[in-house]
Structure formats: C-alpha cells, structure tokens
Scaffold this motif. Structure first.
Motif, PDB file in Angstrom:
ATOM      1  N   GLU A   1      11.105  -3.665  23.744  1.00 47.73           N
ATOM      2  CA  GLU A   1      11.866  -2.493  23.265  1.00 47.73           C
ATOM      3  C   GLU A   1      11.105  -1.186  23.465  1.00 47.73           C
ATOM      4  N   ASN A   2       9.780  -1.241  23.313  1.00 51.72           N
ATOM      5  CA  ASN A   2       9.026   0.017  23.347  1.00 51.72           C
ATOM      6  C   ASN A   2       8.276   0.294  24.639  1.00 51.72           C
ATOM      7  N   HIS A   3       7.969  -0.760  25.388  1.00 52.12           N
ATOM      8  CA  HIS A   3       7.084  -0.539  26.546  1.00 52.12           C
ATOM      9  C   HIS A   3       7.667  -1.056  27.857  1.00 52.12           C
ATOM     10  N   ALA A   4       8.948  -1.387  27.868  1.00 56.54           N
ATOM     11  CA  ALA A   4       9.527  -1.906  29.106  1.00 56.54           C
ATOM     12  C   ALA A   4      10.800  -1.142  29.444  1.00 56.54           C
ATOM     13  N   PHE A   5      11.033  -1.060  30.735  1.00 58.02           N
ATOM     14  CA  PHE A   5      12.230  -0.366  31.221  1.00 58.02           C
ATOM     15  C   PHE A   5      13.000  -1.307  32.139  1.00 58.02           C
ATOM     16  N   GLY A   6      14.338  -1.195  32.078  1.00 58.19           N
ATOM     17  CA  GLY A   6      15.143  -1.999  32.991  1.00 58.19           C
ATOM     18  C   GLY A   6      15.461  -3.377  32.460  1.00 58.19           C
TER      19      GLY A   6
ATOM     20  N   ASN B   1       8.879 -11.034  23.230  1.00 58.61           N
ATOM     21  CA  ASN B   1       8.114 -10.112  22.394  1.00 58.61           C
ATOM     22  C   ASN B   1       8.910  -8.806  22.256  1.00 58.61           C
ATOM     23  N   LYS B   2       9.526  -8.631  21.113  1.00 55.78           N
ATOM     24  CA  LYS B   2      10.468  -7.515  20.962  1.00 55.78           C
ATOM     25  C   LYS B   2       9.764  -6.166  20.984  1.00 55.78           C
ATOM     26  N   ASP B   3       8.566  -6.119  20.420  1.00 50.80           N
ATOM     27  CA  ASP B   3       7.808  -4.858  20.430  1.00 50.80           C
ATOM     28  C   ASP B   3       7.587  -4.395  21.869  1.00 50.80           C
TER      29      ASP B   3
ATOM     30  N   ALA C   1       5.634 -10.433  30.953  1.00 52.53           N
ATOM     31  CA  ALA C   1       6.109  -9.274  30.193  1.00 52.53           C
ATOM     32  C   ALA C   1       6.939  -9.727  28.988  1.00 52.53           C
ATOM     33  N   LEU C   2       7.776 -10.741  29.201  1.00 48.34           N
ATOM     34  CA  LEU C   2       8.637 -11.203  28.111  1.00 48.34           C
ATOM     35  C   LEU C   2       7.822 -11.694  26.918  1.00 48.34           C
ATOM     36  N   VAL C   3       6.695 -12.352  27.197  1.00 47.39           N
ATOM     37  CA  VAL C   3       5.873 -12.831  26.086  1.00 47.39           C
ATOM     38  C   VAL C   3       4.836 -11.781  25.656  1.00 47.39           C
TER      39      VAL C   3
ATOM     40  N   ILE D   1       0.670   1.621  25.694  1.00 55.49           N
ATOM     41  CA  ILE D   1       1.199   2.980  25.787  1.00 55.49           C
ATOM     42  C   ILE D   1       0.604   3.730  26.985  1.00 55.49           C
ATOM     43  N   LYS D   2      -0.624   3.309  27.382  1.00 57.59           N
ATOM     44  CA  LYS D   2      -1.297   4.010  28.485  1.00 57.59           C
ATOM     45  C   LYS D   2      -1.374   3.166  29.757  1.00 57.59           C
TER      46      LYS D   2
END
Lengths: 271, 761
Positions: B291-296, B286-288, B374-376, B587-588
């Motif tokens: 890219e936007n909500h994951a770190f590392g 899941n690219k969204d 997380a990936l999906v 986001i939260k």
C-alpha cells in the motif's frame, strides 16, 4: 668328457653325479679313480675359494667404488672462517624461520648481505661473487645431509625442544676449512654420508651414519632414560604399536612419541 | 686342472657365499628401495621457505578470498582465505586447481601472430612492441577511415578497473560496442532497473532467510558465488530454514532441498504468477509494503488518461492455479500450499537464474519472481532480497573525445541495446553476432576478446564462428589457448590472476558491498603483460585524444590513484568494506518515476513520461525453438560443480571428479527418463544420435528417474575443442546444439532449452 658323449651314453640317463663321474670317465681318462676324485675335488674347492674371494673383493672394494661417484662442490667453502666472522655463529646462516621451519643451506639472497662485492683475496670468493651473486643464480650446493622426501624431520623438535647440538648429527662441520669430496650414490642420488663412509655400516661417532636405525638408536636411549623401568625391547615395542594401529580394539593404545597420533607408528616420520 | 661345469658351479656357489658376507646385497636392496621412491614422476614437495599470499580468485564471478601457500618462489597450494566476507576459508574444486592453470601447458607463453589460415593453429612468436604496434596500426587505419565504431570488445565482466579501462578505451576511440558475456546478471540488472529504478546488483541474504524458493537456481551447484552459497545453504538448514526447488530435473540442489517441485521447463513465470494469485486472493501479502511503497499493484491511469491494468488484476484474472496447473505440470493444491507456505514464512526469499546463472533469461520470469519478493515485503530486509548499488569507487576524469570519436559514437550499438526497442537493456551479445552475420547496421572491423570465450560459451557456436569469419581482425587477450584465442589473428596474452593486480568489486549475490584485491602471488611465469598495461600501451600508441584519455603511467599507477586510501586497507586486510553499511529503507530504496517499487514495468523517456506496454506483455516467458512434431523431446542443460562453465575449462584435477554417468572416455551421457527411453528403444549406456534444430551429436544414454518424461538433459562445460588433452574433445558442447530465443520485451536471450529428438546411433 664332453657333453655329447655324456648324452649318448645309455647309462647317463639321470645318473647320480658322483656315479656318472666314476663310471663314464673311466674308459676315456686312464687315471685311477681316487686320483681323479681327489683332483676334481681340489679343483672344485679351488673354484669355490676363487669365487668366494672374488665376491668378497667385489663386495667390499669394487662395489663401493662403483656405487659412488665423486663430485666437487661448486665453491670451496670455509666453514671455520665464516663461523669466526659471523656474529651469531652457525645461526647466522642456518637459522629457524619465523614459522619454526629450518632454513637449511642459505640462499644467495642471504649470502648477498655480506658478499655483494668481493671482500677478500680468496679466488673462491671472487668466483662465487662473479658466477652466482652477480648472475643472481643460486649455488647448486651438494648437500651431504639430504634425506629422501619421504623422511619427515623437524629441526625445531630436535634443536629447540630437545636442545640437541648440531654436532650430534652433522659432526664438526663448523670446523672444516674446505669442502670435502661429495660422494653421490649412483642409484639413489643421495650422499654417502647417509649410509656412512664405512660400507659395512659401522660407525664410531653418532654423526657418521643417518639411516633409520640411527634415529631409532637415539630415540630408544631417550625412551630408556625417560621411563624409569620396564622399557620394552624395540622389536616387541614396534610389534605392539603395529597391532595397536591396525587393530585399535584389540590392544590398548599407549601414548607414543607422536604429538598428533600419540602413537609411535611409521607415519610419525614417514610421510 | 680342468675347468668344467662343476668348477663353474663351484665358483658361483663360492661367489654367492662370499657375497652374502659382504654389504653388497643389503646395500643394494636398501638403495633400490630408495631409488624406487625417486622416480621422476613421483611428486615431491619442494623444500624451502614457506610464505602465504592473500589474494582473490578470478576463475568465476564468485570472488572468493584465497590464501596461496608458497615454498620459495613456487606456489604450491591454494586455500580459502579465513575471515574473507565471501567464503571465510572455504574453496571450491576449481579454485583449488588454479595452480594447474598457472603452471599448465594451456597458457599462451608470448605474444603471437597468426600464420596460415584462421584456426589452423600456426603461430609466429612476436615481440610485445611488434604486437602492440600491429594493433595500433589496425586501429589507426579504421580511425583514419572515420569508422571507429567498427571496433568492438567482448568482455567477461564490465565492473572493476580493468573492464573499466577497456570500456573507457572503447568510448575514447569512438565505439559503443562494449559487450559483456551473458549471465543472469543481465536479467537481474534489468529487473532491478525496471522495478527499483536503480542500476544495482542483486543481493541474497540466504544465510538469514527462513524459506528459500528457488526457481531452478543451482544453490549448491555454482549459482551466485559458489562457496558462499554452499555455506549459506548449510547455515539456513542448521537454523531450521526450508528450501524448495522448482526444476524439471532432480539436480543436486533439488535432491538436497526440503521439497522438489518438478515443473515443465519454461513455465516458471506462470507458476510464480499463480503463487502471486493465491497470495493476493488470500490476502497474505505484506500490506504495508504494497500500500505504501509499491506502484502498479492496482489498476492505474497513465499520463494520457488511459486506464492501465495493474498487477493484481492481471494475476487474479489470468493466473488462477487451476489455469496454470496443466501447463506447469504442478497440481493446483501444490501451488496453493506452496504460496501459503512462502507467504507465511517468517523470512521468505524467492530467487531465480537457472543452474549456475551463466545465461540470461526472459525478463518476465525475473519480474514475476521479484514480484513475489515484493508481495512478501522482503526487499532490503534481513533474510530477504537486497539491491546493492555498485559502490562507485571508480571516478576517472571525463573523456574528451575528438571529432572522429564523437562521430563514431553517433552510430549507436550494433546489438541495439539501449535503442528504442530495447531501451533499458545494456548488452545483447547474441544480437551483436546475428547482426554481423546479417550485415545489418555497419561492419565490425576489429574485435577484442578480453577474458571472454564467445566461440565456446555463446549459444549457437556455428553462428558465432560465421560472425567471426566476417570480422577481418580479431585480437585475443586471453591467458589460455581457448577456442576464441585459437580463432584470433593476434594474441596479446594477459597475466593469469595469480600474477597480477586487479580490484574485485562486490561479487554476484552478496548482500553487502565489498572490494577485494587480486594481487601477484608469483612473478609472471611467461612473457605475458597485464591487460591494463596493454590497453594503456595501445592508447599511447594511438596518441592524441586517446593518449590524453589515459593519463596513467601504468595500470598499477591507475589502480593506486583510483583506490586511494582504500588500497592500504586492501593490502593490509585483503578486502575493503564500508565502515557503516545498511541497505536503504523502503522510503528511500526506489528511484522509479513513482519513487516506489513498480509492478508495472515502464521505460521512461527523456521527459519522464511513461512509455509502457500492457503489463501482460512483460510478465511472460518464451517458447523453446523447434516444432514439436519433428522434435518430440525437450533438451535442457544442467550445471555441476565438477564442470567449469566460464572462460576457462576444467583443469585436470576437476575433470577427474566427473562421474562416469556424465562422461566416460570421450562420450557424454544424456539423462533420460527410463519410460521415455523405453519408448525410443534405448537402454542404459547405448549410443544415440541427438538432433536439435541447430545441430546433432553422438551421445550415450543414462537412465535417470529424476527427470520428467519427454525431457532430456545434457551437462554444460564439456565439448571443448581447445585446451589440453584432459578436456579437449571430451563430450559435446551444449551451445553447439542450441540457438538464442529472443525475449520480445527485453531483447535478451531467453532460451532455457530446445526441442530435440533422440534416435539410435
């Protein structure tokens, strides 16, 4: 004639009883054969009668006395007085609960509503308040109408739906001024009222016996009056029902008295 | 007139004829038939007023609503509560049998003090005043000696007001040694703390998922909240969802799944990472979210300017399916297809926690499985994984500790949880007992056992016993004479769950927060006392700051004050849930240093700086104990709905349901593949000697083609030495045969099995 003589005699080997009597007794008992025969016959008949009479006495008189023990209720209860005092008659104490089940004999928590303290002069009431109310103990009433656990009986179906009177099964208990002796069957532990006071099982009133046949009697009458014609005899009806339960494909199932199964088989009342 | 034989016979015949004309034979026949229905052992339902009481079951962490049917004062039947959010009318065999525990002979009837040696079973009845004062005296002594940290408590749970009071007692007393029995909660809690940055419970929206990937979780064998899982699984299947079970043994859950992938046990982490490899390689994630909500995910640079490896390069470099195929025993093509199916499913969900989830696991396994979620991008989504923050309804005044307590708290935890090495983990029960044996740290002088039975349910029971031998005073609060209660010095028996009030926080695995209320169904049957009231009593007895820390008159007063208005809803409806509830948006949702979901695991120090080990260290599993030459086989445990595995043992009804290929008489069967059995010269039903580095036991052999060659399986929940004759001395306790294996990064016990050998007995 002694047993040893009889065995020693060579003719006595598997003889016919009558012959043996005639032939072997002759040398020892010098009586005429006819006399011996008649005398022995009379004795035998006498003993038959004795046995017959004794068993009748045992069966009709001694047995019922032995079978039932006599017990006295813990408190001598006056139904007539309570019915007169209580606002709603029988239903004041013997009522239907919210879920439709029947309360039966009231518990101490119900009695306390009126008898928290001694109200009158009756020594039985004093005893009741002291021994049960104050001690917070249930009264171990002996219940005349108690049926075995395998019998399923719904008061609601009979009293509310079929509008039967309490008297039909319980008799005029509401008019009693004192409790009767409770006769307990030593084998079963149930009251004599279930079989009926009359040991032969003959009853004059509908409430005098509460065995399965008595349920059946009333249900048959009901069935007869409801079905206009062609009422089957109870035996053929029961047989038909048993077959229809056991082999549902062989015989068409007719709508019976059970709401759940629509049959009239044993498990409607026997759980 | 002569009376001879014939006269006598005649008398008899006359008697028989006469008797036939009396009611005697008919009446006797009738009475005998009634008599035969009234033998004292024939169960007869009581007669009386029927009422129903709604409550919540406490026999496992499932937290099902129950409706108990009562006839007058007697509870006669436990059923599932209709409309309860967890189980909606359903109930499990254990829940149904609860009355056997309430009215059964295994209960402790009154406070007791040990006579004779520990474990001899000789007890003296004492009054409640004396029992409480004995404990108060003992605790007073250790406080007087300035050693309050010598008090420890092991509890089944750490949530709700009763556990809360116990934990508060420990803090006010001056000890950090409050310990929770191990379970998958340890691993999930830690994984969520590390990846999401919050202390939360794992919630699984299995009902609405479309593809459930289970890494050995016994979805229909008591995992999570058992009744709910049965229903969720059925709903999933009805709506066309798929379940894939990854497990070494054909469990009931595997048998009922759409696909069973037999894996070499202990290699689940590698398989999950290989799946991640395929998903990343093929761009199926899941690219969204990534890219936007994951770190590392990508490589990154830490505060010191050092380059650090990210998740993507870890799995692409090391975990190609062909690299793990041999170790996992799963072919490359299967891994690739599984990864594609999982990633392409409309609502995929990966879950872990072996069997019923009654043990902790290597954190790497949970991180790897959560990385798949997380990936999906299924986190906090319908049909996905939900992180449920514990609804914080317990708001008690701060404890004002006195000098002794403050000094005691300085000593830290004996199990080293929260110390520098194991910073984020909360409880390490195995290390606690090992440190007692090794005499590391400081001595434990008083141990409370509350709703926990460590002497049966912790691995390596011999070691636990050795540790208990070093504790001079053990206080049990158990309602039942379990193994730990038998081995204690004083017992202050608690009410059973059918006799007490207690709040029940959100059950494990539920995707929305609720509070349930356990309430008394019957009045206390024996001379027992609510654990909450006993704690308050002990605190009052100790006086001073201890008494001040517990300002409530009674436990009920405390519960009323704590729940406030919620209590009215609880009493009325049976449960409380927030009027509006939705899981936070991405986001939260994350409170990590980056504010995002973190693939890179890092503990934060006080300054918010990351202290991290290389990512590869985190994403690993552990090896089993024992050397493969001496012990050529692998022993793994399995769980069953028919074997109770918590602080109580199987009640009589439940033990009767155990198949005779599991337990026959007193013998337990070990499951073994027919080929392995043939090599060992063993056949069906034969006795065998099972040996592991920790112990040995006599077992019988059950040939089972649903288990991989070289692996043998033993059921958990048997081999009790306590309780009644229905359960005691039947089979073998799996925990006697295994030891803890430490996960080097988290410190949690990660043992999933042990090496073993099997010989003819």
């Amino acid at each position: 004639m002694s047993a040893s003589e009889e065995q020693n005699s060579p003719e006595a080997e598997a003889p016919d009883e009558e012959e043996m009597d005639v032939e072997t007794s002759e040398p020892i008992e010098p009586l005429k054969p006819e006399e011996g025969k008649n005398g022995a016959g009379a004795t035998i008949f006498l003993f038959f009668i004795l046995g017959f009479a004794a068993s009748l006495i045992v069966g009709w008189v001694v047995f019922p006395k032995l079978l039932y023990s006599k017990k006295i209720q813990p408190i001598n209860f006056n139904h007539a007085l309570h019915v007169a005092e209580a606002a709603e008659g029988c239903e004041s104490c013997h009522y239907f609960r919210e879920d439709g089940s029947f309360s039966g004999v009231p518990t101490i928590s119900h009695c306390i509503e009126c008898h928290e303290n001694v109200n009158g002069e009756d020594p039985e009431e004093k005893k009741f308040v002291r021994e049960y109310v104050e001690a917070g103990k249930e009264v171990p009433w002996l219940i005349y109408a108690k049926q075995p656990a395998s019998v399923f009986f719904s008061h609601a179906a009979h009293v509310i739906t079929a509008k039967m009177e309490c008297v039909a099964c319980h008799g005029p208990i509401g008019e009693s001024t004192e409790t009767r002796i409770y006769e307990e069957n030593r084998l079963t532990g149930y009251s004599r009222d279930i079989w009926g006071k009359n040991i032969s099982g003959i009853k004059q009133h509908s409430w005098e016996r509460m065995k399965m046949d008595d349920c059946a009697d009333c249900h048959m009458q009901k069935a007869t009056s409801e079905k206009e014609s062609g009422v089957q005899q109870s035996l053929t009806r029961q047989l038909r029902e048993m077959v229809s339960v056991a082999f549902p494909n062989v015989m068409e199932v007719k709508k019976g008295s059970s709401v759940q199964t629509e049959k009239d088989a044993c498990f409607v009342c026997h759980k | 007139m002569k009376i001879d034989r014939r006269s006598f016979l005649s008398f008899i015949v006359g008697g028989a004829a006469g008797t036939a004309l009396t009611p005697l034979p008919w009446k006797i026949t009738d009475d005998l038939s009634i008599w035969s229905q009234n033998w004292p052992w024939t169960p007869v339902p009581p007669n009386g007023e029927v009422t129903f009481v709604n409550s919540v079951c406490r026999l496992c962490p499932g937290g099902c609503g129950i409706t108990v049917r009562k006839v007058d004062a007697r509870a006669v039947k436990i059923e599932g509560m209709d409309g309860y959010p967890v189980n909606d009318g359903g109930i499990c065999p254990l829940g149904l049998s609860g009355l056997q525990l309430l009215y059964g002979p295994t209960r402790i009837p009154y406070p007791m003090k040990r006579k004779g040696n520990r474990g001899d079973g000789k007890w003296e009845k004492i009054s409640w005043e004396k029992a409480v004062s004995e404990v108060v005296t003992k605790l007073g002594e250790i406080r007087k000696n300035n050693r309050p940290h010598g008090l420890a408590c092991i509890s089944e749970s750490d949530r709700g007001t009763v556990a809360g009071l116990m934990a508060r007692f420990m803090s006010a007393f001056g000890s950090q040694n409050f310990i929770r029995q191990p379970s998958m909660e340890d691993s999930y809690e830690l994984a969520l703390y590390l990846m999401h940055g919050i202390r939360a419970e794992a919630g699984f929206d299995i009902e609405n998922a479309a593809f459930v990937l289970s890494f050995g979780s016994g979805v229909i064998e008591g995992w999570g909240s058992p009744v709910r899982m049965f229903r969720a699984n059925s709903k999933l299947i009805k709506t066309g969802g798929k379940v894939v079970q990854i497990e070494a043994r054909l469990s009931k859950s595997a048998a009922k799944s759409d696909k069973w992938i037999p894996i070499n046990p202990g290699t689940e982490t590698a398989l999950a990472l290989a799946m991640a490899h395929v998903i990343i390689k093929e761009g199926l994630y899941n690219k969204d979210f990534i890219e936007n909500h994951a770190f590392g995910f990508e490589d990154w640079t830490d505060g010191q300017g050092n380059k650090q490896q990210g998740f993507k390069s870890l799995v692409t470099a090391t975990y190609a399916p062909e690299n793990v195929a041999e170790a996992t025993g799963v072919e490359k093509a299967v891994i690739v297809s599984l990864a594609r199916h999982f990633a392409r499913a409309s609502k995929p969900l990966a879950i872990c926690g072996r069997g019923q989830g009654r043990t902790s696991s290597a954190i790497g396994e949970f991180l790897a499985v959560q990385a798949l979620n997380a990936l999906v991008g299924n986190i906090n989504q319908e049909g996905g994984f939900h992180a449920i923050s514990d609804n914080d309804y317990i708001d008690w005044p701060e404890i004002e500790t006195d000098q002794i307590a403050s000094n005691g708290l300085q000593n830290g935890r004996l199990d080293e949880a929260g110390s520098e090495n194991y910073a984020s983990v909360r409880y390490l029960p195995h290390r606690f007992f090992e440190n007692i044996i090794a005499e590391t740290g400081y001595p434990i002088q008083v141990l409370f056992a509350a709703g926990a039975n460590p002497l049966y349910s912790l691995p390596d029971t011999k070691a636990v016993k050795a540790a208990l031998d070093k504790v001079p005073f053990i206080v049990s609060f158990s309602s039942f004479m379990d193994e730990t209660a038998q081995y204690s010095d004083i017992i202050l028996p608690d009410h059973t769950y059918l006799e007490r009030y207690e709040d029940v926080p959100t059950p494990i695995g539920l995707q929305k927060p609720i509070i349930g209320l356990t309430r008394p169904v019957v009045s206390p049957q024996l001379d027992t006392k609510h654990l909450g009231d006993v704690i308050l009593g002990i605190a009052k007895g100790l006086g001073g700051s201890m008494a001040q820390a517990f300002p409530w008159k009674s436990y009920e007063a405390c519960l009323e004050k704590t729940l406030g208005r919620k209590l009215d809803t609880l009493l009325d409806k049976g449960y409380w849930s927030p009027a509006v509830f939705s899981v936070p948006e991405w986001i939260k949702a994350f409170e990590t240093a980056s504010g995002k979901f973190e693939f890179v695991v890092s503990d934060q120090d006080g300054n918010g700086d990351r202290k991290t080990k290389p990512i590869a260290d985190w994403y690993t599993g552990v090896e089993s104990q024992g050397d493969p030459v001496t012990y050529p086989l692998l022993l793994i445990p399995y769980d069953s709905m028919r074997l109770v595995n918590g602080f109580v043992g199987d009640p009589p009804f439940v033990i009767k349901t155990v198949e005779d290929t599991v337990l026959k008489g007193k013998d337990v069967f070990i499951e073994i593949n027919p080929k392995t059995a043939k090599q060992l010269g063993l056949s069906e039903g034969k006795y065998a000697r099972l040996t592991t580095p920790k112990g040995n036991a006599k077992v019988r052999v059950h040939l089972f083609e649903g288990i991989k060659e070289g692996i043998i399986a033993l059921p958990r929940g048997l081999g009790h030495t306590a309780y009644d004759s229905y359960i005691a001395d039947k089979g073998v306790n799996y925990n006697e045969l295994i030891g803890a294996v430490y996960d080097p990064v988290s410190g949690l016990d990660a043992a999933w099995g042990i090496r073993a050998k099997l010989g003819k007995a």
